[in-house]
Design an enzyme around this catalytic site. Structure first.
Site, PDB file in Angstrom:
ATOM      1  N   SER A  10      -8.177   3.150  12.786  1.00  0.00           N
ATOM      2  CA  SER A  10      -7.464   2.571  13.898  1.00  0.00           C
ATOM      3  C   SER A  10      -7.719   3.867  15.311  1.00  0.00           C
ATOM      4  O   SER A  10      -7.874   3.380  16.403  1.00  0.00           O
ATOM      5  CB  SER A  10      -6.143   2.391  14.039  1.00  0.00           C
ATOM      6  OG  SER A  10      -5.723   1.724  13.011  1.00  0.00           O
ATOM      7  N   GLN A  23       4.171   8.979   5.369  1.00  0.00           N
ATOM      8  CA  GLN A  23       5.431   8.828   4.713  1.00  0.00           C
ATOM      9  C   GLN A  23       6.274   9.938   4.580  1.00  0.00           C
ATOM     10  O   GLN A  23       7.408   9.937   4.544  1.00  0.00           O
ATOM     11  CB  GLN A  23       4.942   8.380   3.261  1.00  0.00           C
ATOM     12  CG  GLN A  23       4.274   6.854   3.154  1.00  0.00           C
ATOM     13  CD  GLN A  23       4.073   6.594   1.725  1.00  0.00           C
ATOM     14  OE1 GLN A  23       3.849   7.478   0.785  1.00  0.00           O
ATOM     15  NE2 GLN A  23       3.929   5.204   1.527  1.00  0.00           N
ATOM     16  N   ARG A  75       3.601  14.988  25.800  1.00  0.00           N
ATOM     17  CA  ARG A  75       2.447  14.497  26.650  1.00  0.00           C
ATOM     18  C   ARG A  75       1.342  14.629  25.928  1.00  0.00           C
ATOM     19  O   ARG A  75       0.405  13.802  25.730  1.00  0.00           O
ATOM     20  CB  ARG A  75       2.520  15.188  28.010  1.00  0.00           C
ATOM     21  CG  ARG A  75       3.645  14.663  28.930  1.00  0.00           C
ATOM     22  CD  ARG A  75       3.342  15.354  30.117  1.00  0.00           C
ATOM     23  NE  ARG A  75       3.482  16.818  30.071  1.00  0.00           N
ATOM     24  CZ  ARG A  75       4.378  17.723  30.047  1.00  0.00           C
ATOM     25  NH1 ARG A  75       5.602  16.911  30.204  1.00  0.00           N
ATOM     26  NH2 ARG A  75       4.248  18.759  30.204  1.00  0.00           N
ATOM     27  N   ASP A 118       0.848  -1.248  -0.076  1.00  0.00           N
ATOM     28  CA  ASP A 118       0.159   0.055   0.123  1.00  0.00           C
ATOM     29  C   ASP A 118       1.081   1.118  -0.029  1.00  0.00           C
ATOM     30  O   ASP A 118       0.579   2.266  -0.618  1.00  0.00           O
ATOM     31  CB  ASP A 118      -0.884   0.023   1.400  1.00  0.00           C
ATOM     32  CG  ASP A 118      -2.027  -1.004   0.950  1.00  0.00           C
ATOM     33  OD1 ASP A 118      -2.462  -1.493  -0.020  1.00  0.00           O
ATOM     34  OD2 ASP A 118      -2.519  -1.554   2.082  1.00  0.00           O
ATOM     35  N   GLY A 119       2.164   1.080   0.571  1.00  0.00           N
ATOM     36  CA  GLY A 119       2.955   2.413   0.684  1.00  0.00           C
ATOM     37  C   GLY A 119       3.504   2.779  -0.671  1.00  0.00           C
ATOM     38  O   GLY A 119       3.458   4.008  -1.039  1.00  0.00           O
TER      39      GLY A 119
END
Ligand SMILES: NC(=O)c1ccc[n+]([C@@H]2O[C@H](COP(=O)([O-])OP(=O)(O)OC[C@H]3O[C@@H](n4cnc5c(N)ncnc54)[C@H](O)[C@@H]3O)[C@@H](O)[C@H]2O)c1
Ligand SMILES: Nc1ncnc2c1ncn2[C@@H]1O[C@H](COP(=O)(O)OP(=O)(O)OP(=O)(O)O)[C@@H](O)[C@H]1O
Length: 280
Positions: A185, A239, A150, A65-66
């Site tokens: 995700s 990327q 943080r 996919d990259g």
């Protein structure tokens, strides 16, 4: 099945692994045996020269996919149709499997190409009013904190209207194509890839009511760095990364270019979701 005579030039962009290069050579030999001219490109700079892609009917990406994302960003302005043969891992975008590649390509080239036009994002990074960077991406624009930082605070606007200030690990602006990548995700929705919307997804927001929002592409999204945190990054398609600083503005619009992804006749989008996301 006979390859249609109007396909004269099918070029190949290969990932720089021995396996991908070997497969690319076999593919070139096979194409030439069908009277189709073919060049193998190994370097990204080869994709930037318009003369290399003059008359190219189809660009086959041999990689993961990259590799497909890298190729799409470079050739979108030339409107070259692209398709991927998966020699990577997941292969969500590179939908032809290596074992079926010759058969699938023969089927594809025996008909007019079925092209799925995927919207892209145009991102500008502004620092003190100056344009530092401009780029077009197919998956996503991500602002996030570095590993040891943080939290990062970003204020987000649609046009000149303020939405909110997100405190958390960062924010993703995704295309529908990219909605199955990082945005998924981070809890974002799957958006059918032919739609034209922005998908705004906070990454681990500290305010639990900060949820993903789908927005129209009519007005730009502006992300302002409001924390003095020094370890923040802007990443394009996972990327290309640039460090960003307090006061920087990231403006995301719809790109004038589209990625022209060629579809195989044997799989629809839901087949890909089931296969790649392990659905039943
Ligand atoms: N936590 C995460 O899920 C996470 C973190 C960073 C980046 N990413 C994604 O990785 C993308 C870059 O991919 P890469 O292959 O160059 O790097 P990579 O090899 O690190 O890819 C991460 C994974 O995402 C998959 N992927 C890429 N685009 C996809 C898409 N549109 N739909 C479904 N899966 C997809 C890849 O196959 C790979 O399994 C970025 O655009 C970003 O969305 C994901
Ligand atoms: N010809 C090339 N020249 C320079 N860099 C390349 C080239 N092809 C691929 N790359 C880089 O190598 C990385 C890995 O390739 P790719 O993502 O295609 O394989 P993978 O990681 O095995 O597959 P997947 O993304 O499906 O998990 C890409 O993200 C890209 O940055």
């Amino acid at each position: 099945m006979a390859i249609l005579p109007f396909y004269k030039k099918v070029d190949i962009f290969t990932k720089q692994s021995e396996e991908a290069k070997k497969f690319s050579k076999e593919l070139k030999t096979w194409l030439e045996s069908k009277n189709i001219q073919s060049n193998i490109f190994e370097n990204l700079s080869d994709l930037e020269k318009e003369e290399n892609l003059k008359g190219t009917d189809l660009l086959v990406v041999v990689g993961g996919d990259g590799s497909l994302l890298i190729t799409a960003r470079r050739v979108a302005k030339f409107q070259i149709p692209i398709i991927g043969v998966n020699l990577g891992r997941l292969g969500f975008l590179t939908e032809i499997n290596e074992d079926d590649a010759f058969e699938e390509l023969e089927t594809i080239l025996s008909k007019p190409l079925c092209i799925s036009k995927r919207m892209m994002l145009r991102v500008n990074l502004l620092r003190e009013g100056n344009k530092i960077l401009e780029a077009d991406v197919l998956n996503d624009v991500v602002v996030n904190k570095a590993i040891l930082a943080r939290i990062v605070d970003v204020s987000v606007y649609v046009g000149d209207r303020y939405i909110t200030t997100y405190n958390g690990d960062g924010i993703i602006v995704s295309t529908p194509n990219g909605s199955t990548a990082y945005a998924l995700s981070a809890g974002g929705p799957i958006v059918y890839p032919m739609m034209e919307v922005f998908v705004l997804v906070p990454i681990c927001p500290h305010t639990l009511t900060d949820r993903p929002i789908i927005l129209p592409t009519l007005e730009p999204i502006t992300i302002k760095m409001v924390s003095k945190e020094k370890d923040a990054w802007l990443t394009l398609d996972g990327q290309e990364g640039t460090q960003i600083f307090y006061g920087d503005e990231i403006v995301v619009k719809q790109s004038p270019y589209y990625a022209h992804i060629v579809r195989t006749p044997h799989k629809n989008y839901f087949d890909i979701l089931r296969e790649k996301l392990n659905w039943k």
